[in-house]
Design an enzyme around this catalytic site. Sequence first.
Site, PDB file in Angstrom:
ATOM      1  CB  CYS A 178     -43.264 -33.264  -4.823  1.00  0.00           C
ATOM      2  SG  CYS A 178     -42.855 -34.836  -4.717  1.00  0.00           S
ATOM      3  NE  ARG A 225     -40.733 -28.541  -3.071  1.00  0.00           N
ATOM      4  CZ  ARG A 225     -40.104 -27.473  -1.751  1.00  0.00           C
ATOM      5  NH1 ARG A 225     -39.446 -26.463  -1.939  1.00  0.00           N
ATOM      6  NH2 ARG A 225     -40.641 -28.266  -0.565  1.00  0.00           N
ATOM      7  CD1 TRP A 279     -36.804 -35.218  -7.324  1.00  0.00           C
ATOM      8  CD2 TRP A 279     -37.170 -36.367  -5.708  1.00  0.00           C
ATOM      9  NE1 TRP A 279     -35.222 -35.654  -6.840  1.00  0.00           N
ATOM     10  CE2 TRP A 279     -35.864 -36.643  -6.254  1.00  0.00           C
ATOM     11  CE3 TRP A 279     -37.523 -37.362  -4.442  1.00  0.00           C
ATOM     12  CZ2 TRP A 279     -34.933 -37.137  -4.988  1.00  0.00           C
ATOM     13  CZ3 TRP A 279     -36.523 -38.160  -3.988  1.00  0.00           C
ATOM     14  CH2 TRP A 279     -34.763 -38.148  -4.262  1.00  0.00           C
ATOM     15  CG  ASN A 300     -42.892 -31.533  -1.048  1.00  0.00           C
ATOM     16  OD1 ASN A 300     -42.383 -32.846  -0.757  1.00  0.00           O
ATOM     17  ND2 ASN A 300     -42.596 -30.478  -0.252  1.00  0.00           N
ATOM     18  N   GLY A 301     -43.802 -35.023   0.743  1.00  0.00           N
ATOM     19  CA  GLY A 301     -43.351 -35.136   2.086  1.00  0.00           C
ATOM     20  C   GLY A 301     -43.449 -37.191   1.992  1.00  0.00           C
ATOM     21  CD  GLU A 352     -20.023 -25.301  -4.524  1.00  0.00           C
ATOM     22  OE1 GLU A 352     -20.556 -26.647  -3.015  1.00  0.00           O
ATOM     23  OE2 GLU A 352     -21.447 -24.994  -4.995  1.00  0.00           O
ATOM     24  CE  LYS A 398     -22.821 -26.294  -7.791  1.00  0.00           C
ATOM     25  NZ  LYS A 398     -23.673 -25.821  -6.626  1.00  0.00           N
ATOM     26  CD  GLU A 456     -25.410 -29.706  -7.719  1.00  0.00           C
ATOM     27  OE1 GLU A 456     -26.456 -30.143  -6.810  1.00  0.00           O
ATOM     28  OE2 GLU A 456     -24.503 -28.697  -7.447  1.00  0.00           O
ATOM     29  CG  HIS A 493      -0.560 -37.308   2.546  1.00  0.00           C
ATOM     30  ND1 HIS A 493       0.751 -37.975   3.282  1.00  0.00           N
ATOM     31  CD2 HIS A 493      -0.515 -36.003   2.097  1.00  0.00           C
ATOM     32  CE1 HIS A 493       1.739 -36.862   2.981  1.00  0.00           C
ATOM     33  NE2 HIS A 493       0.849 -35.860   3.087  1.00  0.00           N
ATOM     34  CE  LYS A 533     -32.066 -24.044  -4.947  1.00  0.00           C
ATOM     35  NZ  LYS A 533     -31.005 -23.699  -5.938  1.00  0.00           N
TER      36      LYS A 533
HETATM   37  O1  M6R Z   1     -30.567 -26.025   1.065  1.00  0.00           O
HETATM   38  P1  M6R Z   1     -29.919 -26.284   1.765  1.00  0.00           P
HETATM   39  O2  M6R Z   1     -28.606 -25.370   1.357  1.00  0.00           O
HETATM   40  O3  M6R Z   1     -30.030 -26.133   2.999  1.00  0.00           O
HETATM   41  O4  M6R Z   1     -29.389 -27.524   0.478  1.00  0.00           O
HETATM   42  C1  M6R Z   1     -28.618 -28.423   0.700  1.00  0.00           C
HETATM   43  C2  M6R Z   1     -28.145 -28.552  -0.498  1.00  0.00           C
HETATM   44  O5  M6R Z   1     -28.504 -30.142  -0.174  1.00  0.00           O
HETATM   45  C3  M6R Z   1     -27.360 -28.254  -1.447  1.00  0.00           C
HETATM   46  O6  M6R Z   1     -26.656 -27.945  -0.707  1.00  0.00           O
HETATM   47  C4  M6R Z   1     -27.146 -29.385  -2.537  1.00  0.00           C
HETATM   48  O7  M6R Z   1     -25.852 -30.354  -2.251  1.00  0.00           O
HETATM   49  C5  M6R Z   1     -27.129 -28.851  -4.341  1.00  0.00           C
HETATM   50  N1  M6R Z   1     -28.481 -29.570  -5.340  1.00  0.00           N
HETATM   51  C6  M6R Z   1     -25.805 -28.396  -4.546  1.00  0.00           C
HETATM   52  O8  M6R Z   1     -25.868 -27.262  -5.471  1.00  0.00           O
END
Ligand code: M6R
Length: 591
Positions: A2, A29, A75, A101-102, A464, A468, A471, A487, A587
Site C-alpha cells: 500500500c 502502490r 492494495w 503498509n505491510g 519482457e 508487458k 500485465e 520442441h 508496483k
Molecule cells: O522493483 P523491482 O524491479 O524489484 O520489481 C520487480 C517486479 O515486481 C517488477 O519488475 C514487475 O514485474 C513489474 N510490474 C513489471 O512491469
Amino acid sequence: MCGIVGCMLNDNRKAAPVLLDCAKKLEYRGYDSVGLATYDERIHVKKDEGYIETVDEALNLADMPGNYGIAHVRWASVGKPSKLNSHPHLDEKETVAVVHNGTITNYSELKDKLISEGHKFISQTDTEVISHLIEKFMDEGSDLEHALRRCIELLDGSYAIVAISAKEPNKIVATRKDSPLVLGQKDGSYYLASDIPAMIKYTNRIMELNKKEIVVITKEKLEIHDEHDNIMFRTPIEIDWTPEMVEKNGYEHYMLKEIHDQPESVRRTLLQIDEIKEILDDIGEIEKICIVACGTSYHAALSGKYIIESEARIPTNVVLASEFAHSLNIMDEKTLLIGMSQSGETADTLKALNSIEGPTKLAIVNVEISEMTKIADYTILTKAGPELSVAATKTYTAQVTVMYMIAALLGNNEELLDKLNKVPEYIEDILENSEIIKSMAKTYLYANELFYIGKGFSYPTALEAALKMKEISYIHAEAYASGELKHGPLALIDNNMPVITIIPPGKDHNLTLNSLEEVKARNSRIVTVCSEDDDLVQDKSEECILINPDVDEILAPLVYIVALQLLAYYITIEKKHNPDRPRNLAKTVTV
Ligand code: M6R
C-alpha cells in the site's frame, strides 16, 4: 504494497489537500481504497473503497480541517476492498488513527487477545490490531511514541506505520520494518511517505528511517529514536528528482510519458560511467557473476547475462529471486552477487541477497534511499527518474544500459561504450514514428493470445515484451527462444496465433528467419520488429515495425523493446484498460 503518507505543516496550509496530492503520487502502490485522517479538535476521517478520483468526487477528500494528518492508498492483502477495511483504522473510542503498509502475520492471535480484553473490531484487516494496541497502551499510561514502541514489540511480519492520537494533539509518530518509509522536511514542515515521488513536489530533502526506529514529529521538531530510545541524528540527502518528473506532462498516462522519457533516462544513466568504473575497480577480480531479480528486472538481468558473457566473457548466472533459496548458490569472494530492482524494496530480492555471505554484493537500483542499498556493499543507481506506472519501462532500459556499461568496462570494450551513446537517438526514431504502432494496435485488439519469439540477445526482449503485454492488456502472451518452437510450442500455431518476431541484423538473423518460416508455414500472422533495410523479412511479414539499420543484434535489447512497449500500451488503450493501474498488481512488491 500500500502507500502511506503523513504531514505536519507549519504554515497556514491545510493538511488534507497536501495528503491527497501525495497519495495520488502513490497510487501505483495500491488503488482499491483511499482514506485520510486529520486532526482539528478531534480526529476527522474520510475513506472508502475505489480509485482516488472516484472517492474524492463523492467525499471531497481535500475538504478536511487541520494542518496535520495521515493518508493511505490500499492494495488489499488481508480483507477484501471495502469502506470498513480502508485505512486509516481507528480504535473504538476514535482516539487513535493508523495507516499501515505491510502484513502483520500474527494478527489473528493479537486480535483474539484484544477481543477477550473487550476491544471491538469492525474490519477484517490485520492493521486494526495496531490502533487497538496503541489505544490500550496509551490507556495504560504510555505516551504515543512509547505506545507505538510497545505495539511493534508484539508484531510479527512487515510494517510501515504512521499514527496520530487525539490524546496527544500536534504529534505524528511512525516506524517501519521491511516496508519502506521516508521522511522529508522543508521550511519547518515535515512529510512522511512510502516513496520519494509522493513528496517530491514539497521537498527533495529526504531522510531515511531505519528498521524499528521511531520518528516523532511535532510542530517544533522531528526526532528519530532508536530501539533503545537514543536520539539519532540524520542529515537529509538532496535527491536530484524534480516535481516535473512525477507529473504526466501532457501525456494521457504515466506509462506513455515514461516510455517517452527513455532517450533522456538512458542518456542520464550513461553519464554514470565513471562511478561504475570506480566501483568495478574497487571490487577487483570477478570470476563469476550471479544476478537475482524479479519480473522485468529479471529480464533486464537476463539481457545482462547475454551481454556480459559475450563482451566480458565472465560466466553470469541469473536467478529468479523467489527461486534463489532452491538453487545451489556456490559463491566465494570472487563472485559478484548483483541484486537488480527498480524499487530496491522487492521482498524476494532482498531475502535472496540477505541469505548468503561471502560474495561482494552490488545493488543496481533506481531509488537512492532503499533497503537494497543498505544490504549491498556497492550501489549503482540507474538514473531513470521516478517511475509511477506499474508497468516498468524506463527503469528496464536504464537497467539494461547499466548491464552494457558493466560488460563494456569488464571487457575493456571502448567500441561498445561509443555505440551506446547513439542509443538515445535510435529510441527517439521509434518514438517519432509511433503512429504505425498505434494503428497496428487496432488489428491486434481482439487477439486472445500472442507469441513472441527472439534468439540470443533478443530472447530476453521477447520475454519482457510478452510480460508487458500480459500485465496491462490482459492478453495471454508467451515468449520463446525461437529455436525452441519446434520442441513443442509449434503445436499451438495456427491462423489464430499471431507471432511477433524480434529479428535484428546479426549472426542470429538467419536462424530466427528459419523459425519465422516455420510459423508462416502454419498460417500464423507474422509481425516483425526488424531493420528498415531488411527487405527479406519485410516481404514475409503481415506487419513490420522498422528500426534504424545501424542497430545490430548487440544493441537491439535497448532499442527494439521500446517499440514493443508502445505496442502493449496502444493495444491496452484500444481495449479501454488503464495501463497505469493493471488489475491485481502493485508496483512495489514488499510481501
Ligand atoms: O522493483 P523491482 O524491479 O524489484 O520489481 C520487480 C517486479 O515486481 C517488477 O519488475 C514487475 O514485474 C513489474 N510490474 C513489471 O512491469
